[in-house]
Design a protein around this motif. Structure first.
Motif, short mmCIF file in Angstrom:
data_model
loop_
_atom_site.label_atom_id
_atom_site.label_comp_id
_atom_site.label_asym_id
_atom_site.label_seq_id
_atom_site.Cartn_x
_atom_site.Cartn_y
_atom_site.Cartn_z
N GLU A 243 37.03 30.96 31.69
CA GLU A 243 36.16 31.98 31.01
C GLU A 243 35.70 33.01 31.81
O GLU A 243 35.66 34.13 31.33
N CYS A 244 35.20 32.68 32.97
CA CYS A 244 34.59 33.80 33.72
C CYS A 244 35.70 34.53 34.60
O CYS A 244 35.34 35.81 34.76
N PHE B 79 17.97 33.03 35.76
CA PHE B 79 18.98 33.63 34.67
C PHE B 79 18.33 35.14 34.45
O PHE B 79 19.23 36.09 34.38
N CYS B 80 17.25 35.11 34.14
CA CYS B 80 16.62 36.42 33.82
C CYS B 80 16.58 37.20 35.14
O CYS B 80 16.70 38.47 34.85
N ALA B 81 16.10 36.55 36.26
CA ALA B 81 16.21 37.28 37.53
C ALA B 81 17.41 37.99 37.99
O ALA B 81 17.64 38.91 38.56
N ASN B 82 18.68 37.08 37.54
CA ASN B 82 19.91 37.71 37.69
C ASN B 82 20.68 38.54 36.58
O ASN B 82 21.85 38.81 36.72
N PHE B 83 19.71 38.91 35.48
CA PHE B 83 19.86 39.72 34.42
C PHE B 83 21.17 39.08 33.84
O PHE B 83 22.02 39.69 33.16
N TRP C 98 25.18 39.96 28.44
CA TRP C 98 26.73 39.98 28.45
C TRP C 98 27.44 39.55 27.20
O TRP C 98 27.07 38.46 26.98
N PRO C 99 28.14 40.62 26.73
CA PRO C 99 28.76 40.32 25.40
C PRO C 99 29.82 39.18 25.61
O PRO C 99 29.92 38.04 24.74
N ARG C 100 30.50 39.04 26.65
CA ARG C 100 31.18 38.00 26.99
C ARG C 100 31.49 37.75 28.47
O ARG C 100 31.07 38.54 29.28
N PHE D 26 29.71 38.51 35.87
CA PHE D 26 28.77 37.60 35.19
C PHE D 26 28.76 36.09 35.87
O PHE D 26 27.81 35.44 36.19
N GLY D 27 30.23 35.77 36.23
CA GLY D 27 30.31 34.48 36.98
C GLY D 27 29.67 34.54 38.55
O GLY D 27 29.10 33.56 38.73
N HIS D 28 29.70 35.64 38.91
CA HIS D 28 29.00 35.77 40.42
C HIS D 28 27.56 35.58 40.26
O HIS D 28 26.92 35.15 41.07
#
Length: 189
Positions: free
Chosen positions: A33-34, A87-91, A105-107, A112-114
């Motif tokens: 997925e990522c 999660f919040c700190a990493n946007f 992130w929409p998907r 996102f994975g990193h």
């Protein structure tokens, strides 16, 4: 510099993320997925780089889905809350004024994975006794983003946000206050 010099940079980032996620024992579907890599390619990466290593296992089957695991006890709830803050700190998510969580992130993609790996690695540094593996972390991000079964509650004592099961009775006490109260009771006895 030619335009073609950087043509493999995207694929290189996909492979780097796949290897990073394999080290965290992520399942093939999560990696797929990522990264966008095929199942076969992910299996070949594992076979090439990790087959002889005993410290990295290949997880099989479906990812965990039970939300009760995050609120099983105060320690799990505290660790889940720590992950939500990371999660919040990493946007990866944002929290609005009404304590509702929104995905940034929409998907999933490579970036996102990193970011998810970075949040998980920071969590491992903060908690020596980490109760949540990478797949539980992935599931927590999916669940908290939906604002359905898990949500952010506010502690009556200290006004801190914490992860709470929407279908369980909330006593209005965050895991930090609960752990502090329990240790105070143990000291008094």
């Amino acid at each position: 510099m030619r335009l073609t010099d950087d043509r493999y940079a995207g694929e290189k980032r996909q492979f780097e993320l796949a290897l990073r996620m394999i080290r965290h024992e992520a399942r093939t579907r999560t990696i797929k997925e990522c990264t966008g890599l095929s199942d076969d390619r992910i299996r070949k990466l594992y076979a090439t780089y990790f087959l002889d290593r005993t410290d990295v296992k290949r997880r099989r089957g479906k990812s965990p889905r039970q939300v009760q695991y995050y609120v099983r006890n105060a320690d799990h709830q505290l660790q889940a809350t720590t992950l939500v803050a990371l999660f919040c700190a990493n946007f990866l998510i944002r929290i609005d004024d009404d304590n509702r969580v929104h995905a940034c992130w929409p998907r999933p993609d490579v970036e996102f994975g990193h970011r998810l790996c970075r949040a998980y690695e920071t969590y491992l540094v903060l908690h020596d006794d980490a109760a949540l593996n990478f797949e539980w972390t992935w599931n927590l991000l999916q669940c908290i983003s939906c604002n359905d079964e898990l949500y952010l509650a506010v502690c009556d004592g200290c006004a801190a946000r914490y992860v709470q099961d929407a279908y369980a009775i909330d006593n209005g006490c965050c895991p930090t206050c609960e752990i502090a109260a329990a240790s105070g009771k143990l000291d008094a006895q």
